[in-house]
Design a protein around this motif. Structure first.
Motif, PDB file in Angstrom:
ATOM      1  N   PHE A   1      -9.692 -43.595   1.600  1.00  0.00           N
ATOM      2  CA  PHE A   1      -9.641 -42.138   1.506  1.00  0.00           C
ATOM      3  C   PHE A   1      -8.310 -41.681   0.916  1.00  0.00           C
ATOM      4  CE2 PHE A   1      -8.745 -37.960   3.548  1.00  0.00           C
ATOM      5  CZ  PHE A   1      -9.813 -37.243   3.020  1.00  0.00           C
ATOM      6  N   ARG A   2      -7.211 -42.276   1.395  1.00  0.00           N
ATOM      7  CA  ARG A   2      -5.895 -41.902   0.883  1.00  0.00           C
ATOM      8  C   ARG A   2      -5.760 -42.256  -0.597  1.00  0.00           C
ATOM      9  NH1 ARG A   2      -2.420 -45.015   2.956  1.00  0.00           N
ATOM     10  NH2 ARG A   2      -3.579 -46.138   4.558  1.00  0.00           N
ATOM     11  N   LYS A   3      -6.330 -43.389  -0.973  1.00  0.00           N
ATOM     12  CA  LYS A   3      -6.277 -43.781  -2.380  1.00  0.00           C
ATOM     13  C   LYS A   3      -7.116 -42.831  -3.236  1.00  0.00           C
ATOM     14  CE  LYS A   3      -6.849 -47.807  -5.396  1.00  0.00           C
ATOM     15  NZ  LYS A   3      -7.174 -49.248  -5.453  1.00  0.00           N
ATOM     16  N   GLN A   4      -8.257 -42.388  -2.677  1.00  0.00           N
ATOM     17  CA  GLN A   4      -9.127 -41.482  -3.421  1.00  0.00           C
ATOM     18  C   GLN A   4      -8.464 -40.113  -3.614  1.00  0.00           C
ATOM     19  OE1 GLN A   4     -11.812 -42.402  -4.934  1.00  0.00           O
ATOM     20  NE2 GLN A   4     -12.315 -40.382  -5.744  1.00  0.00           N
ATOM     21  N   ILE A   5      -7.656 -39.693  -2.657  1.00  0.00           N
ATOM     22  CA  ILE A   5      -6.916 -38.432  -2.817  1.00  0.00           C
ATOM     23  C   ILE A   5      -6.061 -38.502  -4.073  1.00  0.00           C
ATOM     24  CG2 ILE A   5      -5.080 -36.977  -1.856  1.00  0.00           C
ATOM     25  CD1 ILE A   5      -6.124 -37.721   0.943  1.00  0.00           C
TER      26      ILE A   5
ATOM     27  N   THR B   1     -16.741 -35.943  -5.361  1.00  0.00           N
ATOM     28  CA  THR B   1     -17.955 -36.412  -4.675  1.00  0.00           C
ATOM     29  C   THR B   1     -17.649 -37.670  -3.876  1.00  0.00           C
ATOM     30  OG1 THR B   1     -19.421 -35.467  -6.360  1.00  0.00           O
ATOM     31  CG2 THR B   1     -20.316 -37.241  -4.994  1.00  0.00           C
ATOM     32  N   THR B   2     -16.926 -38.610  -4.486  1.00  0.00           N
ATOM     33  CA  THR B   2     -16.548 -39.841  -3.787  1.00  0.00           C
ATOM     34  C   THR B   2     -15.642 -39.538  -2.604  1.00  0.00           C
ATOM     35  OG1 THR B   2     -16.682 -41.089  -5.859  1.00  0.00           O
ATOM     36  CG2 THR B   2     -15.423 -42.094  -4.063  1.00  0.00           C
ATOM     37  N   LEU B   3     -14.689 -38.620  -2.805  1.00  0.00           N
ATOM     38  CA  LEU B   3     -13.770 -38.239  -1.732  1.00  0.00           C
ATOM     39  C   LEU B   3     -14.530 -37.676  -0.538  1.00  0.00           C
ATOM     40  CD1 LEU B   3     -10.666 -37.683  -1.001  1.00  0.00           C
ATOM     41  CD2 LEU B   3     -11.177 -35.344  -1.673  1.00  0.00           C
ATOM     42  N   LEU B   4     -15.483 -36.790  -0.794  1.00  0.00           N
ATOM     43  CA  LEU B   4     -16.219 -36.159   0.298  1.00  0.00           C
ATOM     44  C   LEU B   4     -17.134 -37.161   1.004  1.00  0.00           C
ATOM     45  CD1 LEU B   4     -17.060 -32.702  -1.328  1.00  0.00           C
ATOM     46  CD2 LEU B   4     -15.204 -33.289   0.230  1.00  0.00           C
ATOM     47  N   GLN B   5     -17.664 -38.135   0.258  1.00  0.00           N
ATOM     48  CA  GLN B   5     -18.467 -39.192   0.881  1.00  0.00           C
ATOM     49  C   GLN B   5     -17.615 -40.003   1.857  1.00  0.00           C
ATOM     50  OE1 GLN B   5     -19.940 -41.248  -2.582  1.00  0.00           O
ATOM     51  NE2 GLN B   5     -21.752 -39.919  -2.785  1.00  0.00           N
ATOM     52  N   LEU B   6     -16.394 -40.312   1.431  1.00  0.00           N
ATOM     53  CA  LEU B   6     -15.485 -41.060   2.306  1.00  0.00           C
ATOM     54  C   LEU B   6     -15.087 -40.240   3.527  1.00  0.00           C
ATOM     55  CD1 LEU B   6     -13.162 -42.724  -0.365  1.00  0.00           C
ATOM     56  CD2 LEU B   6     -14.730 -43.907   1.184  1.00  0.00           C
TER      57      LEU B   6
ATOM     58  N   LYS C   1     -17.813 -40.543   5.979  1.00  0.00           N
ATOM     59  CA  LYS C   1     -17.847 -41.872   6.593  1.00  0.00           C
ATOM     60  C   LYS C   1     -16.776 -42.017   7.674  1.00  0.00           C
ATOM     61  CE  LYS C   1     -19.761 -44.719   2.852  1.00  0.00           C
ATOM     62  NZ  LYS C   1     -19.493 -45.877   1.951  1.00  0.00           N
ATOM     63  N   MET C   2     -15.655 -41.338   7.475  1.00  0.00           N
ATOM     64  CA  MET C   2     -14.576 -41.437   8.455  1.00  0.00           C
ATOM     65  C   MET C   2     -14.967 -40.780   9.778  1.00  0.00           C
ATOM     66  SD  MET C   2     -11.395 -40.651   5.899  1.00  0.00           S
ATOM     67  CE  MET C   2     -10.073 -40.840   7.073  1.00  0.00           C
ATOM     68  N   GLY C   3     -15.911 -39.851   9.734  1.00  0.00           N
ATOM     69  CA  GLY C   3     -16.441 -39.239  10.941  1.00  0.00           C
ATOM     70  C   GLY C   3     -15.542 -38.174  11.537  1.00  0.00           C
ATOM     71  N   GLY C   4     -16.165 -37.112  12.030  1.00  0.00           N
ATOM     72  CA  GLY C   4     -15.414 -36.061  12.703  1.00  0.00           C
ATOM     73  C   GLY C   4     -15.062 -34.908  11.781  1.00  0.00           C
TER      74      GLY C   4
ATOM     75  N   ALA D   1     -10.558 -31.868   5.898  1.00  0.00           N
ATOM     76  CA  ALA D   1      -9.483 -32.336   5.018  1.00  0.00           C
ATOM     77  C   ALA D   1     -10.025 -32.579   3.614  1.00  0.00           C
ATOM     78  CB  ALA D   1      -8.869 -33.611   5.572  1.00  0.00           C
ATOM     79  N   GLY D   2     -11.226 -33.142   3.513  1.00  0.00           N
ATOM     80  CA  GLY D   2     -11.843 -33.364   2.202  1.00  0.00           C
ATOM     81  C   GLY D   2     -12.095 -32.058   1.475  1.00  0.00           C
ATOM     82  N   TRP D   3     -12.603 -31.068   2.185  1.00  0.00           N
ATOM     83  CA  TRP D   3     -12.863 -29.757   1.562  1.00  0.00           C
ATOM     84  C   TRP D   3     -11.565 -29.095   1.102  1.00  0.00           C
ATOM     85  CZ3 TRP D   3     -16.641 -27.920   5.968  1.00  0.00           C
ATOM     86  CH2 TRP D   3     -17.899 -28.493   5.747  1.00  0.00           C
ATOM     87  N   MET D   4     -10.512 -29.219   1.915  1.00  0.00           N
ATOM     88  CA  MET D   4      -9.242 -28.618   1.543  1.00  0.00           C
ATOM     89  C   MET D   4      -8.704 -29.242   0.251  1.00  0.00           C
ATOM     90  SD  MET D   4      -5.547 -28.684   3.505  1.00  0.00           S
ATOM     91  CE  MET D   4      -5.351 -30.434   3.126  1.00  0.00           C
ATOM     92  N   ILE D   5      -8.782 -30.566   0.140  1.00  0.00           N
ATOM     93  CA  ILE D   5      -8.281 -31.245  -1.059  1.00  0.00           C
ATOM     94  C   ILE D   5      -9.115 -30.853  -2.273  1.00  0.00           C
ATOM     95  CG2 ILE D   5      -7.971 -33.507  -2.144  1.00  0.00           C
ATOM     96  CD1 ILE D   5      -7.485 -34.504   0.845  1.00  0.00           C
TER      97      ILE D   5
END
Length: 456
Positions: free
Chosen positions: A228-232, A252-257, A260-263, A269-273
């Motif tokens: 996830f950090r690498k995808q950011i 799309t890949t970031l939001l999938q990850l 998967k991280m759950g919660g 955090a994905g939406w904010m990025i």
């Protein structure tokens, strides 16, 4: 086999470059000529040399007063900054003079000669006198660090040239940073022999990427958090290319990850990025969509006392409000900024109290509502008063102060203006007026042109 650079290796390149320069006693001004990505690590190197763990013999000092083309005003600000080093400081960790006394390093008490003219020549004289009061440093030189200029500031070359022309006293040398693609220091050839250009072959982008990649990978056996950090980073790299389709894919890949991280904290955090990335390439509708999602979910997290909620919420509020400002929907933006300020008050977030009221005040000003604009700028100053003095003198607190003075002159009487000025002197120092007139402050009161098609 090529080895990827590390941050540590780049730091030691910088130290080696300085070691070579330090051995040359002919120069009076050293200029690091580097890319923007290299500025922070060089700044950290110079800051390290200011501490007890510095490895070079010279004593390093730093001045942060914003550069001004008016030499007299600039040097007066530098002189006031120097005098401030010897004023009582509430937090002991910032009291350099107090630490010298506590450690028994002073031969006798030192007090700057406040009757001297407010020039850098007075500073050089006083620094040498200060050094003579410290055990073992009587013959040690000083290196004075001036941080790099912003791209919108004037060329400081003429001022540095004036310093070289007047002559630097023995034991005093200057150092600064000049960003190569936005150079702000031009020195005439006649003075070049007194200048040392430092141009280390750094690759900080690769070093940072290499550091971020540690623990990352593409296999499912690798930590999802690391992926996830690498995808950011991949998403942020796309924002420099303005390629919407590529950014769509990486988000799309970031939001999938993030799923998967759950919660909810990972999802928000994905939406904010995503909101930030689309904002950076001016895809305002997509940015607004993700920001709205993140605002709603982070608000729910805040209501549940989840610590992940507020940082995301305030970041997305700022993005969403900026989009509204861009679309000239000022009243809607004001509502968000004021909500931000009120929430920041509850949480004791002084910087966001200041920003929320400062920005809403500016928008009220653009709408012609001068009195409420003034009141909001006063609230911004009140919030900013809880920040450290160094932060107030170098942040958007100056913009709030400049706007407050401008509005006070328009809508209040002389007595209110005197009260405000006294307050700013207490919050910023005796040179507060000089600070507010410094480069860029005129933009604090700039008013954008309205159009016939604004219905807000």
């Amino acid at each position: 086999m090529t080895t990827s650079p590390t941050i540590g290796q780049e730091f030691y390149k910088i130290r080696d470059t300085w070691a070579t320069a330090d051995a040359d006693h002919s120069w009076k001004l050293a200029i690091w000529q580097v890319q923007y990505a290299d500025v922070e690590i060089i700044d950290k190197f110079l800051e390290t040399e200011r501490t007890a763990i510095g490895v070079f013999p010279e004593i390093f000092f730093r001045f942060d007063s914003p550069y001004q083309e008016d030499y007299a005003a600039y040097e007066q600000a530098l002189w006031q900054e120097y005098l401030a080093w010897f004023e009582p400081i509430k937090r002991a960790e910032y009291d350099v003079y107090g630490a010298l006394k506590k450690d028994g390093l002073l031969k006798s008490d030192y007090e700057p000669d406040r009757q001297l003219p407010p020039t850098v020549q007075s500073i050089w004289k006083e620094l040498r006198r200060l050094m003579s009061h410290i055990h073992g440093l009587e013959d040690t030189g000083c290196c004075i660090y001036f941080p790099p200029l912003r791209p919108d500031q004037a060329d400081a070359g003429p001022w540095y040239t004036d310093m070289l022309k007047k002559g630097m006293p023995p034991g005093i040398r200057l150092v600064t940073i000049d960003i190569t693609n936005h150079s702000r220091i031009t020195i005439p050839k006649i003075y070049v022999p007194q200048v040392k250009l430092l141009q280390p072959a750094l690759n900080m982008v690769a070093a940072i990427n290499n550091d971020m990649d540690k623990g990352g990978g593409n296999s499912d056996t690798i930590s999802i958090d690391a992926r996830f950090r690498k995808q950011i980073r991949k998403v942020m790299d796309c924002t420099t290319q303005s390629d919407t389709s590529l950014l769509d894919t990486e988000i799309t890949t970031l939001l999938q990850l993030s799923k998967k991280m759950g919660g909810d904290p990972h999802l928000v955090a994905g939406w904010m990025i995503a909101a930030q990335a689309y904002f950076m390439i001016r895809e305002s509708d997509k940015s607004a969509g993700y920001a709205d999602k993140a605002i709603r979910l982070s608000r729910e997290l805040m209501d549940k006392q989840d610590p992940a909620g507020y940082p995301t919420w305030k970041s997305c509020i700022m993005i969403r409000a900026a989009i509204l400002v861009g679309k000239k929907k000022r009243k809607q933006a004001i509502a968000l900024y004021e909500a931000l300020a009120l929430e920041a008050v509850k949480r004791g977030d002084a910087f966001m109290i200041m920003e929320g009221y400062r920005l809403s005040g500016h928008l009220y000003y653009e709408l012609g509502q001068m009195n409420i604009a003034f009141e909001n700028e006063l609230l911004a100053i009140s919030g900013g008063s809880y920040l450290e003095l160094e932060v107030r003198r170098q942040s958007t607190f100056l913009h709030a102060a400049a706007m407050a003075v401008h509005l006070c002159e328009k809508v209040r009487g002389p007595e209110d203006l005197r009260v405000l000025q006294d307050s700013l002197q207490e919050l910023l120092g005796a040179d507060w007026a000089t600070l507010l007139q410094s480069e860029g402050m005129e933009h604090a009161t700039a008013r954008r042109k309205s159009t016939l098609f604004e219905f807000n």
